[in-house]
Design a protein around this motif. Structure first.
Motif, PDB file in Angstrom:
ATOM      1  N   SER A 128     -35.869  66.651 107.567  1.00 42.06           N
ATOM      2  CA  SER A 128     -35.409  65.323 107.128  1.00 42.06           C
ATOM      3  C   SER A 128     -36.504  64.299 107.342  1.00 42.06           C
ATOM      4  CB  SER A 128     -34.185  64.906 107.945  1.00 42.06           C
ATOM      5  OG  SER A 128     -34.582  64.606 109.268  1.00 42.06           O
ATOM      6  N   GLY A 129     -36.304  63.127 106.763  1.00 44.40           N
ATOM      7  CA  GLY A 129     -37.260  62.043 106.971  1.00 44.40           C
ATOM      8  C   GLY A 129     -37.367  61.682 108.447  1.00 44.40           C
ATOM      9  N   SER A 130     -36.227  61.612 109.118  1.00 40.49           N
ATOM     10  CA  SER A 130     -36.243  61.271 110.552  1.00 40.49           C
ATOM     11  C   SER A 130     -37.099  62.258 111.323  1.00 40.49           C
ATOM     12  CB  SER A 130     -34.832  61.311 111.133  1.00 40.49           C
ATOM     13  OG  SER A 130     -33.963  60.561 110.354  1.00 40.49           O
ATOM     14  N   ASP A 131     -36.990  63.550 110.974  1.00 38.35           N
ATOM     15  CA  ASP A 131     -37.808  64.567 111.659  1.00 38.35           C
ATOM     16  C   ASP A 131     -39.295  64.244 111.515  1.00 38.35           C
ATOM     17  OD1 ASP A 131     -35.486  66.077 112.048  1.00 38.35           O
ATOM     18  OD2 ASP A 131     -35.882  67.400 110.345  1.00 38.35           O
ATOM     19  N   ALA A 155     -37.393  47.228 109.155  1.00 35.52           N
ATOM     20  CA  ALA A 155     -37.809  48.633 109.007  1.00 35.52           C
ATOM     21  C   ALA A 155     -36.621  49.581 109.076  1.00 35.52           C
ATOM     22  CB  ALA A 155     -38.792  48.997 110.114  1.00 35.52           C
ATOM     23  N   TYR A 156     -36.692  50.630 108.298  1.00 37.89           N
ATOM     24  CA  TYR A 156     -35.731  51.737 108.386  1.00 37.89           C
ATOM     25  C   TYR A 156     -36.531  53.034 108.475  1.00 37.89           C
ATOM     26  CZ  TYR A 156     -31.748  54.786 107.658  1.00 37.89           C
ATOM     27  OH  TYR A 156     -30.776  55.750 107.824  1.00 37.89           O
ATOM     28  N   HIS A 157     -36.372  53.730 109.602  1.00 36.08           N
ATOM     29  CA  HIS A 157     -37.103  54.997 109.771  1.00 36.08           C
ATOM     30  C   HIS A 157     -36.162  56.157 110.076  1.00 36.08           C
ATOM     31  CE1 HIS A 157     -40.919  52.858 109.617  1.00 36.08           C
ATOM     32  NE2 HIS A 157     -40.463  52.007 110.515  1.00 36.08           N
ATOM     33  N   ALA A 244     -48.103  55.549 108.493  1.00 35.42           N
ATOM     34  CA  ALA A 244     -47.496  55.053 107.252  1.00 35.42           C
ATOM     35  C   ALA A 244     -46.260  55.906 106.968  1.00 35.42           C
ATOM     36  CB  ALA A 244     -48.488  55.160 106.103  1.00 35.42           C
ATOM     37  N   ASP A 245     -45.105  55.262 106.983  1.00 34.13           N
ATOM     38  CA  ASP A 245     -43.871  55.971 106.623  1.00 34.13           C
ATOM     39  C   ASP A 245     -43.695  55.847 105.116  1.00 34.13           C
ATOM     40  OD1 ASP A 245     -41.363  56.836 106.037  1.00 34.13           O
ATOM     41  OD2 ASP A 245     -40.358  55.820 107.702  1.00 34.13           O
ATOM     42  N   GLU A 246     -44.090  56.907 104.406  1.00 33.18           N
ATOM     43  CA  GLU A 246     -44.010  56.904 102.933  1.00 33.18           C
ATOM     44  C   GLU A 246     -42.860  57.792 102.464  1.00 33.18           C
ATOM     45  OE1 GLU A 246     -46.611  56.027 100.232  1.00 33.18           O
ATOM     46  OE2 GLU A 246     -48.384  55.571 101.436  1.00 33.18           O
ATOM     47  N   ILE A 247     -41.841  57.875 103.305  1.00 31.56           N
ATOM     48  CA  ILE A 247     -40.703  58.726 102.943  1.00 31.56           C
ATOM     49  C   ILE A 247     -40.030  58.196 101.672  1.00 31.56           C
ATOM     50  CG2 ILE A 247     -38.356  59.321 103.753  1.00 31.56           C
ATOM     51  CD1 ILE A 247     -39.889  59.664 106.571  1.00 31.56           C
ATOM     52  N   TYR A 248     -39.989  56.886 101.517  1.00 32.24           N
ATOM     53  CA  TYR A 248     -39.427  56.298 100.292  1.00 32.24           C
ATOM     54  C   TYR A 248     -40.507  56.102  99.221  1.00 32.24           C
ATOM     55  CZ  TYR A 248     -35.068  54.225  98.583  1.00 32.24           C
ATOM     56  OH  TYR A 248     -33.872  54.000  97.933  1.00 32.24           O
ATOM     57  N   THR A 249     -41.697  55.672  99.659  1.00 30.23           N
ATOM     58  CA  THR A 249     -42.701  55.226  98.683  1.00 30.23           C
ATOM     59  C   THR A 249     -43.572  56.352  98.137  1.00 30.23           C
ATOM     60  OG1 THR A 249     -44.152  54.735 100.560  1.00 30.23           O
ATOM     61  CG2 THR A 249     -42.900  52.897  99.657  1.00 30.23           C
ATOM     62  N   GLY A 273     -40.960  62.657 102.773  1.00 31.89           N
ATOM     63  CA  GLY A 273     -39.659  63.317 102.665  1.00 31.89           C
ATOM     64  C   GLY A 273     -39.121  63.074 101.266  1.00 31.89           C
ATOM     65  N   LYS A 274     -37.856  62.769 101.166  1.00 34.04           N
ATOM     66  CA  LYS A 274     -37.194  62.391  99.910  1.00 34.04           C
ATOM     67  C   LYS A 274     -37.811  63.011  98.650  1.00 34.04           C
ATOM     68  CE  LYS A 274     -35.420  57.917 101.562  1.00 34.04           C
ATOM     69  NZ  LYS A 274     -33.970  58.086 101.509  1.00 34.04           N
ATOM     70  N   GLY A 275     -38.648  62.254  97.922  1.00 36.64           N
ATOM     71  CA  GLY A 275     -39.182  62.681  96.625  1.00 36.64           C
ATOM     72  C   GLY A 275     -40.188  63.819  96.696  1.00 36.64           C
TER      73      GLY A 275
HETATM   74  C1  LIG Z   1     -38.790  54.862 104.926  1.00 36.25           C
HETATM   75  C2  LIG Z   1     -37.786  55.832 105.460  1.00 36.25           C
HETATM   76  N1  LIG Z   1     -38.084  56.525 106.569  1.00 36.25           N
HETATM   77  C3  LIG Z   1     -37.229  57.423 107.098  1.00 36.25           C
HETATM   78  C4  LIG Z   1     -35.998  57.643 106.524  1.00 36.25           C
HETATM   79  C5  LIG Z   1     -35.048  58.643 107.130  1.00 36.25           C
HETATM   80  O1  LIG Z   1     -34.947  59.753 106.314  1.00 36.25           O
HETATM   81  P1  LIG Z   1     -33.717  60.767 106.481  1.00 36.25           P
HETATM   82  O2  LIG Z   1     -32.476  60.017 106.103  1.00 36.25           O
HETATM   83  O3  LIG Z   1     -34.045  61.886 105.539  1.00 36.25           O
HETATM   84  O4  LIG Z   1     -33.710  61.199 107.910  1.00 36.25           O
HETATM   85  C6  LIG Z   1     -35.644  56.934 105.360  1.00 36.25           C
HETATM   86  C7  LIG Z   1     -34.335  57.132 104.728  1.00 36.25           C
HETATM   87  O5  LIG Z   1     -33.868  56.364 103.919  1.00 36.25           O
HETATM   88  C8  LIG Z   1     -36.555  56.002 104.828  1.00 36.25           C
HETATM   89  O6  LIG Z   1     -36.274  55.283 103.738  1.00 36.25           O
END
Ligand SMILES: Cc1ncc(COP(=O)(O)O)c(C=O)c1O
Length: 427
Positions: A128-131, A155-157, A244-249, A273-275
């Protein structure tokens, strides 16, 4: 441009329809509260293709969320599905850190080839992104011997116990506060002076500055050019890591393969993550080799791993998805479609008293409403008209537009016009 099954909405029932209402009732009996919001009842998804979602009542929608920014190459892309299917038949599960699969090696090679500025890197996969964010935080502790993090307001991580302390919204943190370390300091996003002041006020230097190059769930907040280079310089000056948290970007969303590429920033650690796979639960933390080498060489049992690390169908799906993004140059497409969409929305919404700002980068666009009830009402009205939208922003005031990057131009225009009309009807 392949725009697989991008069709206009077709709504045949009330929304939510009877099938969704029945499932909502069943779910209410068995799921923990506060996971799925059942008031109002959601539509239940049954099938997806490209930018389209079908619900259990046979209604067809256009998904302008790409399901939280996941379906970058469209939902259920045939090449991604075929890759996952092929791998599932051969090897549904591997032992990622004991007996890995070839697909893991190939994916790591592919990810390495995209690390900014071609710098040598190493990668740890996860689910997951959190991981991925947790891996980056652990790495920064190993590398620096320090544990504080400078993160940002908005921020959302993630919501795991390891990422809650760096996610800004108090709503998520408050019930668990007693268990959370107090080693995060939040600076105002895109405010250079405040970042410097926050850093100066910290008792110990942070291990890392953790930043989303464009804030996603915080409301599509795009920093001024120069903000990321400023953070890079600040980190270099103080020997602090830049995460850099690029999970969304990541993966084309903002008009370049990674949002960091826009200003040619090389982060020390990059969370993805995500995409990455357009639909399988797989994520990654890539870091400069010199930083990742702070993990000791394995002597047997891994210091950091997960049961499903390097999950073979996930790796194969991610490889297929990345190859589509490269082949179709979806980063450029996100830029071109995004610029056009932003212009259209700015033009049509400037006079709208319910809208205070329209902003975005590539296909990551936010419409800031003057209050959350307008945003909520628009999300519901658009759903009734066949458009799936998500609210974002810590106060839920933003309409978030993050469609698949290969959505057809006509379908995107249709969906944006529906949003504009829904907002106009509320004037
Ligand atoms: C920038 C960012 N980092 C981390 C996360 C967390 O990802 P996950 O929900 O897959 O754990 C998200 C989820 O929306 C996110 O947008």
């Amino acid at each position: 441009m392949s725009a697989q099954n991008s069709l206009p909405p077709s709504i045949k029932t009330e929304i939510p329809g009877p099938g969704s209402q029945r499932l909502s009732k069943r779910l209410s009996e068995v799921e923990t509260h506060d996971v799925t919001c059942l008031n109002p009842p959601p539509i239940f998804w049954q099938k997806s293709s490209g930018a389209n979602i079908w619900d259990v009542d046979g209604n067809r929608f256009i998904d302008l969320s790409a399901a939280f920014g996941v379906a970058n190459v469209g939902h259920s892309h045939p090449d991604v599905v075929a890759a996952a299917e092929r791998e599932s038949r051969e090897l549904l599960h591997g032992m990622g850190d004991v007996y890995p699969s070839e697909s893991k090696v190939a994916l790591l090679e592919k990810l390495t080839s995209h690390f900014p500025q071609g710098e040598k890197s190493r990668t740890t996969l996860s689910s997951s992104g959190s991981d991925a964010v947790e891996t980056a935080i652990k790495t920064s502790i190993l590398k620096t011997g320090r544990s504080s993090i400078l993160a940002f307001e908005g921020a959302y991580h993630g919501l795991s116990l390891g990422t809650l302390p760096v996610t800004h919204n108090v709503k998520f943190r408050k019930p668990f506060e007693s268990r959370l370390p107090r080693s995060t300091h939040f600076a105002r996003f895109d405010d250079i002076n405040h970042v410097e002041a926050t850093m100066a006020a910290m008792n110990e230097k942070p291990a890392a500055i953790l930043v989303e190059p464009v804030q996603g769930r915080g409301g599509e907040n795009v920093p001024q050019p120069g903000f990321l280079p400023f953070l890079r310089d600040l980190c270099d000056k103080h020997e602090v890591l830049l995460i850099a948290d690029e999970i969304y970007t990541g993966f084309g969303r903002t008009g370049t393969f990674f949002a960091c590429n826009r200003e040619e920033i090389v982060p020390d650690l990059l969370c993805l993550g995500k995409g990455m796979s357009s639909g399988m639960p797989i994520s990654a933390c890539i870091g400069r080799e010199s930083v990742m080498n702070s993990w000791p060489k394995s002597k047997g049992e891994a210091l950091h791993t997960q049961t499903f690390l390097g999950h073979p169908p996930g790796c194969s799906a991610a490889l297929a998805s990345i190859e589509i993004i490269e082949r179709m140059n979806l980063s450029l497409r996100a830029k071109e479609l995004g610029d056009k969409a932003l212009n259209f929305l700015c033009e049509r919404l400037t006079e709208n008293s319910k809208v205070s700002e329209v902003r975005g980068l590539g296909l990551m666009i936010g419409i800031e409403c003057t209050n959350s009830s307008t945003a909520q009402a628009t999300v519901q009205e658009c759903l009734r008209r066949g458009i799936i939208l998500l609210p974002s922003g810590e106060k839920g005031t933003v309409l978030s537009i993050t469609p698949p990057l290969n959505i057809s131009s006509e379908i995107l225009s249709f969906a944006l016009t529906t949003i504009v009309e829904s907002l106009e009807d509320q004037q």
